[in-house]
Design a protein around this motif. Structure first.
Motif, PDB file in Angstrom:
ATOM      1  N   LYS A   1       0.817  -1.226   0.000  1.00 34.41           N
ATOM      2  CA  LYS A   1       0.000   0.000   0.000  1.00 34.41           C
ATOM      3  C   LYS A   1       0.847   1.271   0.000  1.00 34.41           C
ATOM      4  CE  LYS A   1      -2.030  -1.240   3.841  1.00 34.41           C
ATOM      5  NZ  LYS A   1      -1.302  -2.524   4.007  1.00 34.41           N
ATOM      6  N   THR A   2       1.793   1.322   0.920  1.00 34.45           N
ATOM      7  CA  THR A   2       2.613   2.529   1.027  1.00 34.45           C
ATOM      8  C   THR A   2       3.496   2.689  -0.214  1.00 34.45           C
ATOM      9  OG1 THR A   2       2.545   2.366   3.426  1.00 34.45           O
ATOM     10  CG2 THR A   2       4.269   3.755   2.503  1.00 34.45           C
ATOM     11  N   SER A   3       3.986   1.557  -0.719  1.00 32.01           N
ATOM     12  CA  SER A   3       4.807   1.605  -1.938  1.00 32.01           C
ATOM     13  C   SER A   3       4.004   2.169  -3.099  1.00 32.01           C
ATOM     14  CB  SER A   3       5.291   0.205  -2.312  1.00 32.01           C
ATOM     15  OG  SER A   3       5.982  -0.381  -1.246  1.00 32.01           O
TER      16      SER A   3
ATOM     17  N   PRO B   1       7.813   1.387   7.596  1.00 33.98           N
ATOM     18  CA  PRO B   1       6.401   1.313   7.976  1.00 33.98           C
ATOM     19  C   PRO B   1       5.878   2.718   8.301  1.00 33.98           C
ATOM     20  CG  PRO B   1       7.734  -0.209   9.265  1.00 33.98           C
ATOM     21  CD  PRO B   1       8.682   0.643   8.499  1.00 33.98           C
ATOM     22  N   THR B   2       4.683   2.972   7.807  1.00 32.82           N
ATOM     23  CA  THR B   2       4.109   4.298   8.026  1.00 32.82           C
ATOM     24  C   THR B   2       3.813   4.516   9.506  1.00 32.82           C
ATOM     25  OG1 THR B   2       2.834   3.570   6.130  1.00 32.82           O
ATOM     26  CG2 THR B   2       2.456   5.823   6.888  1.00 32.82           C
ATOM     27  N   VAL B   3       4.157   5.659  10.003  1.00 36.39           N
ATOM     28  CA  VAL B   3       3.738   5.999  11.367  1.00 36.39           C
ATOM     29  C   VAL B   3       2.768   7.164  11.302  1.00 36.39           C
ATOM     30  CG1 VAL B   3       5.632   5.075  12.758  1.00 36.39           C
ATOM     31  CG2 VAL B   3       5.910   7.274  11.633  1.00 36.39           C
TER      32      VAL B   3
ATOM     33  N   TRP C   1      -5.552   8.416   1.238  1.00 37.00           N
ATOM     34  CA  TRP C   1      -5.151   8.049   2.600  1.00 37.00           C
ATOM     35  C   TRP C   1      -4.426   6.722   2.631  1.00 37.00           C
ATOM     36  CZ3 TRP C   1      -8.120   9.814   7.385  1.00 37.00           C
ATOM     37  CH2 TRP C   1      -8.722  11.070   7.165  1.00 37.00           C
ATOM     38  N   ASP C   2      -3.366   6.688   3.420  1.00 37.34           N
ATOM     39  CA  ASP C   2      -2.628   5.448   3.656  1.00 37.34           C
ATOM     40  C   ASP C   2      -2.656   5.189   5.159  1.00 37.34           C
ATOM     41  OD1 ASP C   2      -0.944   3.253   3.358  1.00 37.34           O
ATOM     42  OD2 ASP C   2       0.889   4.459   3.322  1.00 37.34           O
ATOM     43  N   THR C   3      -2.670   3.916   5.520  1.00 38.04           N
ATOM     44  CA  THR C   3      -2.758   3.592   6.944  1.00 38.04           C
ATOM     45  C   THR C   3      -1.419   3.804   7.646  1.00 38.04           C
ATOM     46  OG1 THR C   3      -2.016   1.331   6.742  1.00 38.04           O
ATOM     47  CG2 THR C   3      -4.363   1.736   6.398  1.00 38.04           C
TER      48      THR C   3
ATOM     49  N   GLN D   1      -1.824   0.142  11.073  1.00 42.70           N
ATOM     50  CA  GLN D   1      -2.788  -0.442  12.030  1.00 42.70           C
ATOM     51  C   GLN D   1      -3.375  -1.747  11.522  1.00 42.70           C
ATOM     52  OE1 GLN D   1      -3.153   2.449  10.439  1.00 42.70           O
ATOM     53  NE2 GLN D   1      -3.996   4.065  11.733  1.00 42.70           N
ATOM     54  N   GLU D   2      -3.294  -1.959  10.194  1.00 50.74           N
ATOM     55  CA  GLU D   2      -3.875  -3.173   9.625  1.00 50.74           C
ATOM     56  C   GLU D   2      -3.207  -4.438  10.174  1.00 50.74           C
ATOM     57  OE1 GLU D   2      -2.018  -0.982   8.119  1.00 50.74           O
ATOM     58  OE2 GLU D   2      -0.656  -1.881   6.644  1.00 50.74           O
ATOM     59  N   ARG D   3      -2.009  -4.280  10.725  1.00 50.76           N
ATOM     60  CA  ARG D   3      -1.346  -5.420  11.354  1.00 50.76           C
ATOM     61  C   ARG D   3      -2.197  -5.993  12.477  1.00 50.76           C
ATOM     62  NH1 ARG D   3       4.187  -2.971  12.969  1.00 50.76           N
ATOM     63  NH2 ARG D   3       3.129  -1.178  12.053  1.00 50.76           N
TER      64      ARG D   3
HETATM   65 MG    MG Z   1       2.186   0.874   4.791  1.00 53.22          MG
END
Ligand code: MG
Ligand code: GDP
Length: 175
Positions: free
Chosen positions: A23-25, A41-43, A64-66, A69-71
């Motif tokens: 997602k972030t990529s 990892p996004t913070v 929007w990117d998470t 939290q999806e972890r």
């Molecule tokens: Mg991410």
């Protein structure tokens, strides 16, 4: 796609899916020119404002990117609130990220507006030797959903930026 620094009203587009599906990529790729294998990892919830041109009209999107939290499968309801569109990613080499899709769809549709447009994206096509979900199966899954979900496959790593941009243009058209 261009960075949007205007104060125009924006449509909200959320990116969801299991951890490490890309997602972030994906979001980074449409903004920066190069795919970076070293994503951190996004913070904190992150979003990017972009403007996409479709049918000679500028469509302003807030993507929007998470924050990872999806972890813990604990994305807050407000993440989805008033979302106009959703890119739902899975990793074609990890079947569990595909079988998680119904739960994600449930999450999206219960927390955003009922007209939310969902596109499922099968990522990491460059690793098709280790593919665990066929394109046909993913296609069929999307066809069976009641909310008219599109399916597309990419490699954020190797698909050219233009093709990736296309996904966002299609989403902008639908919205
Ligand atoms: Mg991410
Ligand atoms: P997120 O947790 O969904 O935000 O996933 P990330 O964007 O942080 O990506 C997780 C890992 O997958 C990173 O090491 C990325 O470099 C890698 N990755 C993302 N997209 C691709 C892809 O298309 N192909 C391959 N081989 N790796 C990818």
């Amino acid at each position: 796609i261009k960075i949007d620094n205007s104060s125009e009203p924006k449509f909200k587009l959320v990116i969801v899916g299991d951890s490490t599906v890309g997602k972030t990529s994906l979001l980074t790729k449409i903004i920066d020119k190069d795919f970076n294998m070293q994503t951190t990892p996004t913070v904190g919830v992150d979003f990017k404002n972009v403007v996409v041109e479709v049918y000679n009209k500028k469509v302003h999107l807030q993507i929007w990117d998470t924050a990872g939290q999806e972890r813990f499968r604990s994305i807050a309801a407000q993440y989805y609130r008033r979302a106009n569109g959703c890119l739902l990613l899975f990793d074609i080499t990890r079947r569990e990220t595909f079988t998680a899709l119904p739960r994600w769809i449930e999450d999206i549709t219960t927390n955003s507006n009922e007209l939310v447009k969902i596109t499922v994206v099968g990522n990491k096509k460059d690793l098709s030797d280790s593919r665990k979900v066929t394109e046909n199966e993913a296609d069929m899954f999307c066809l069976r959903q009641k909310n008219n979900i599109n399916y597309t496959e990419i490699s954020v790593k190797e698909t050219d930026q233009e093709a990736i941009t296309h996904i966002f243009e299609e989403m902008a058209k639908e919205i």
